[in-house]
Design an enzyme around this catalytic site. Structure first.
Site, mmCIF file in Angstrom:
data_model
loop_
_atom_site.group_PDB
_atom_site.id
_atom_site.type_symbol
_atom_site.label_atom_id
_atom_site.label_comp_id
_atom_site.label_asym_id
_atom_site.label_seq_id
_atom_site.Cartn_x
_atom_site.Cartn_y
_atom_site.Cartn_z
ATOM 1 N N ASP A 173 3.264 4.693 3.603
ATOM 2 C CA ASP A 173 4.129 3.693 3.195
ATOM 3 C C ASP A 173 5.059 3.402 4.628
ATOM 4 O O ASP A 173 5.344 4.195 4.334
ATOM 5 C CB ASP A 173 4.881 3.636 2.222
ATOM 6 C CG ASP A 173 4.598 2.087 1.087
ATOM 7 O OD1 ASP A 173 3.452 1.030 2.379
ATOM 8 O OD2 ASP A 173 5.014 2.281 0.259
ATOM 9 N N GLY A 174 4.874 1.735 4.777
ATOM 10 C CA GLY A 174 5.893 0.969 5.997
ATOM 11 C C GLY A 174 5.557 0.384 7.100
ATOM 12 O O GLY A 174 6.151 0.102 7.647
ATOM 13 N N ASN A 175 4.163 0.540 6.504
ATOM 14 C CA ASN A 175 3.141 0.060 8.474
ATOM 15 C C ASN A 175 3.799 -1.487 8.554
ATOM 16 O O ASN A 175 4.309 -1.654 9.459
ATOM 17 C CB ASN A 175 1.988 0.713 8.177
ATOM 18 C CG ASN A 175 1.123 2.063 8.455
ATOM 19 O OD1 ASN A 175 2.125 2.831 8.547
ATOM 20 N ND2 ASN A 175 0.895 2.303 8.194
ATOM 21 N N ARG A 234 6.183 -3.427 7.110
ATOM 22 C CA ARG A 234 7.636 -3.713 7.409
ATOM 23 C C ARG A 234 7.925 -2.838 8.698
ATOM 24 O O ARG A 234 8.715 -3.609 9.503
ATOM 25 C CB ARG A 234 8.425 -2.938 6.191
ATOM 26 C CG ARG A 234 8.375 -3.891 4.896
ATOM 27 C CD ARG A 234 8.952 -2.953 3.803
ATOM 28 N NE ARG A 234 8.040 -1.789 3.516
ATOM 29 C CZ ARG A 234 7.622 -1.659 2.355
ATOM 30 N NH1 ARG A 234 9.017 -0.413 2.283
ATOM 31 N NH2 ARG A 234 7.533 -1.200 2.099
ATOM 32 N N SER A 246 -5.219 3.623 -0.864
ATOM 33 C CA SER A 246 -5.640 2.917 -2.916
ATOM 34 C C SER A 246 -6.434 2.645 -3.127
ATOM 35 O O SER A 246 -7.102 1.153 -2.279
ATOM 36 C CB SER A 246 -4.409 3.016 -3.091
ATOM 37 O OG SER A 246 -4.148 2.013 -3.008
ATOM 38 N N GLU A 260 -6.361 -0.025 -4.789
ATOM 39 C CA GLU A 260 -5.415 -0.782 -4.992
ATOM 40 C C GLU A 260 -5.461 -1.962 -4.002
ATOM 41 O O GLU A 260 -5.580 -3.371 -3.791
ATOM 42 C CB GLU A 260 -4.106 -0.849 -5.627
ATOM 43 C CG GLU A 260 -3.629 -0.712 -7.234
ATOM 44 C CD GLU A 260 -4.726 1.055 -7.567
ATOM 45 O OE1 GLU A 260 -4.774 1.617 -6.803
ATOM 46 O OE2 GLU A 260 -4.945 0.772 -8.393
ATOM 47 N N ASN A 261 -5.423 -1.044 -3.019
ATOM 48 C CA ASN A 261 -5.639 -1.468 -1.409
ATOM 49 C C ASN A 261 -6.290 -2.294 -0.852
ATOM 50 O O ASN A 261 -6.747 -3.484 -0.302
ATOM 51 C CB ASN A 261 -5.120 -0.788 -0.494
ATOM 52 C CG ASN A 261 -4.644 0.057 -0.282
ATOM 53 O OD1 ASN A 261 -3.662 1.489 0.367
ATOM 54 N ND2 ASN A 261 -3.245 -1.139 -0.638
ATOM 55 N N ARG A 289 8.275 4.878 -5.762
ATOM 56 C CA ARG A 289 7.027 5.425 -6.969
ATOM 57 C C ARG A 289 6.080 5.926 -6.089
ATOM 58 O O ARG A 289 6.270 6.491 -5.109
ATOM 59 C CB ARG A 289 6.365 3.781 -7.661
ATOM 60 C CG ARG A 289 6.283 2.524 -6.074
ATOM 61 C CD ARG A 289 5.067 1.806 -6.241
ATOM 62 N NE ARG A 289 5.247 0.783 -5.425
ATOM 63 C CZ ARG A 289 6.776 -0.024 -5.358
ATOM 64 N NH1 ARG A 289 7.870 -0.563 -6.020
ATOM 65 N NH2 ARG A 289 5.998 -0.967 -4.226
ATOM 66 N N LEU A 290 5.213 6.351 -7.361
ATOM 67 C CA LEU A 290 3.871 6.763 -7.364
ATOM 68 C C LEU A 290 2.247 6.638 -5.979
ATOM 69 O O LEU A 290 1.554 6.720 -6.104
ATOM 70 C CB LEU A 290 3.562 7.919 -7.961
ATOM 71 C CG LEU A 290 4.363 9.247 -8.248
ATOM 72 C CD1 LEU A 290 3.729 10.217 -9.441
ATOM 73 C CD2 LEU A 290 4.544 10.083 -7.562
ATOM 74 N N GLU A 293 7.848 18.741 -6.800
ATOM 75 C CA GLU A 293 8.691 17.829 -6.166
ATOM 76 C C GLU A 293 8.737 17.040 -5.601
ATOM 77 O O GLU A 293 7.733 16.031 -4.883
ATOM 78 C CB GLU A 293 9.412 19.328 -4.987
ATOM 79 C CG GLU A 293 9.769 20.000 -5.664
ATOM 80 C CD GLU A 293 10.514 20.195 -7.055
ATOM 81 O OE1 GLU A 293 11.795 19.429 -7.170
ATOM 82 O OE2 GLU A 293 11.127 20.865 -8.179
HETATM 83 C C1 IPE Z 1 0.837 3.440 -0.804
HETATM 84 O O1 IPE Z 1 1.029 1.948 -0.847
HETATM 85 C C2 IPE Z 1 -0.942 3.615 -0.640
HETATM 86 C C3 IPE Z 1 -1.079 4.056 1.233
HETATM 87 C C4 IPE Z 1 0.163 4.708 1.162
HETATM 88 C C5 IPE Z 1 -2.208 3.938 0.918
HETATM 89 P P1 IPE Z 1 1.231 0.698 -0.708
HETATM 90 O O2 IPE Z 1 2.054 -0.260 -0.203
HETATM 91 O O3 IPE Z 1 -0.224 0.128 -1.263
HETATM 92 O O4 IPE Z 1 1.991 1.103 -2.744
HETATM 93 P P2 IPE Z 1 2.410 -0.439 -3.737
HETATM 94 O O5 IPE Z 1 1.665 -1.344 -3.285
HETATM 95 O O6 IPE Z 1 3.680 -0.321 -2.633
HETATM 96 O O7 IPE Z 1 2.498 0.406 -4.567
HETATM 97 C C1 IPE Z 2 1.285 1.693 4.344
HETATM 98 O O1 IPE Z 2 2.046 0.515 4.823
HETATM 99 C C2 IPE Z 2 -1.173 1.651 4.823
HETATM 100 C C3 IPE Z 2 -1.677 1.562 3.390
HETATM 101 C C4 IPE Z 2 -1.286 1.303 2.408
HETATM 102 C C5 IPE Z 2 -2.840 1.346 4.312
HETATM 103 P P1 IPE Z 2 2.351 -0.893 4.443
HETATM 104 O O2 IPE Z 2 0.694 -1.668 4.393
HETATM 105 O O3 IPE Z 2 1.720 -0.702 2.282
HETATM 106 O O4 IPE Z 2 3.259 -1.563 4.366
HETATM 107 P P2 IPE Z 2 4.053 -2.553 4.309
HETATM 108 O O5 IPE Z 2 4.142 -1.661 2.788
HETATM 109 O O6 IPE Z 2 3.579 -3.405 3.650
HETATM 110 O O7 IPE Z 2 5.453 -2.398 4.620
HETATM 111 MG MG MG Z 3 3.195 -0.313 1.337
#
Ligand code: IPE
Ligand code: IPE
Ligand code: MG
Length: 254
Positions: free
Chosen positions: A33-35, A37, A78, A80-81, A207-208, A220
């Site tokens: 996560d965090g790409n 940002r 996910s 949800e994505n 969170r998960l 863990e």
């Molecule tokens: C979780 O990240 C899904 C993946 C890393 C593929 P999200 O960025 O989608 O999660 P939320 O929306 O912050 O919970």
């Molecule tokens: C995780 O990075 C990649 C995927 C969910 C596909 P994000 O795209 O969720 O990056 P943030 O959370 O917006 O920074």
């Molecule tokens: Mg994210």
């Protein structure tokens, strides 16, 4: 002695004999996560963050292999994505193609076996093609298993498992009352994989997000503020060595 290191970089932390790697997770799940940002901080479009995230993923796979991890599951997309803008979803769906075009040779050389978790039948045809060929080309490999969770959601996985089980009961191939946790495992996308020992999540979110809900029961958890594109093999090393210091009780007393 030393494992074969392929093209991966060799730092002091890459030896499987390193004392901090004596107690290792067999199966690591990573919520990358965090790409977005990461890109925003640099004034770049979100897609640039996803591209950089793909490179970090390549390095994480190399490092897991060098550290002697048996299995790694990478949360790539996910259920949800799909709520994201169409252009972003399309870009993410193109990444597997790009990734395997560049990486498949090295992955094969390392003996990596590729699997996918999630409902891949809902993916665009070009993504499905990559899913098919990357699994086919690595199916006989006996090294580390790398699972890409693509259109994956823990709740959907559980519902599909229940549906499959119910169908077997309806057809007389399974009996109500005979189900055990071990049997239920076989209906999941992770059937046959080692138990999930460690979940890593980057970017400071605690969170998960629907990742491996059943499998996470006794995993863990390890969180870091580092944004996924900045995640290095040293971060992974830290996570694994912290794991080695945890006391896993599974409900018992020491
Ligand atoms: C979780 O990240 C899904 C993946 C890393 C593929 P999200 O960025 O989608 O999660 P939320 O929306 O912050 O919970
Ligand atoms: C995780 O990075 C990649 C995927 C969910 C596909 P994000 O795209 O969720 O990056 P943030 O959370 O917006 O920074
Ligand atoms: Mg994210």
């Amino acid at each position: 002695m030393f494992k074969s290191f392929g093209r991966g970089e060799r730092t002091s932390a890459t030896t499987v004999e390193h004392p901090a790697l004596q107690v290792k997770p067999r199966h690591i799940g990573i919520i990358m996560d965090g790409n977005g940002r990461w890109a925003k901080k640099r004034g770049l479009p979100r897609m640039a963050g996803h591209h950089a995230g793909m490179l970090a993923m390549r390095e994480a796979i190399r490092a897991c292999d060098d550290f002697g991890i048996e299995c790694v599951t990478l949360y790539a997309f996910s259920t949800e994505n799909w709520k994201r803008p169409v252009a972003e979803v399309e870009y993410l769906m193109r990444l597997p193609e790009q990734f395997f075009r560049n990486e498949i040779d090295e992955l094969i050389k390392r003996g990596v076996k590729i699997r996918f978790l999630g409902d891949t039948s809902r993916l665009p045809s070009y993504t499905q093609e990559t899913v098919r060929t990357s699994m086919q080309r690595t199916e006989h490999n006996t090294g580390m298993t790398v699972n890409f969770a693509l259109n994956y959601g823990g709740r959907t996985e559980l519902m599909s498992a229940i549906e499959r089980y119910a169908k077997e009961v309806a057809e007389g191939r399974a009996t109500v009352g005979d189900l055990t946790e071990a049997k239920f495992d076989r209906y999941l996308d992770t059937a046959g994989l080692p138990p999930l020992d460690l979940i890593i999540r980057t970017s400071g979110e605690i969170r998960l997000s629907n990742f491996l809900l059943w499998q996470a029961a006794y995993a863990e958890l390890w969180f870091t503020e580092v944004l996924w594109p900045d995640f290095t093999r040293d971060d992974l090393f830290q996570a694994i060595s912290d794991y080695g210091k945890r006391k896993r009780r599974f409900g018992a007393i020491e």
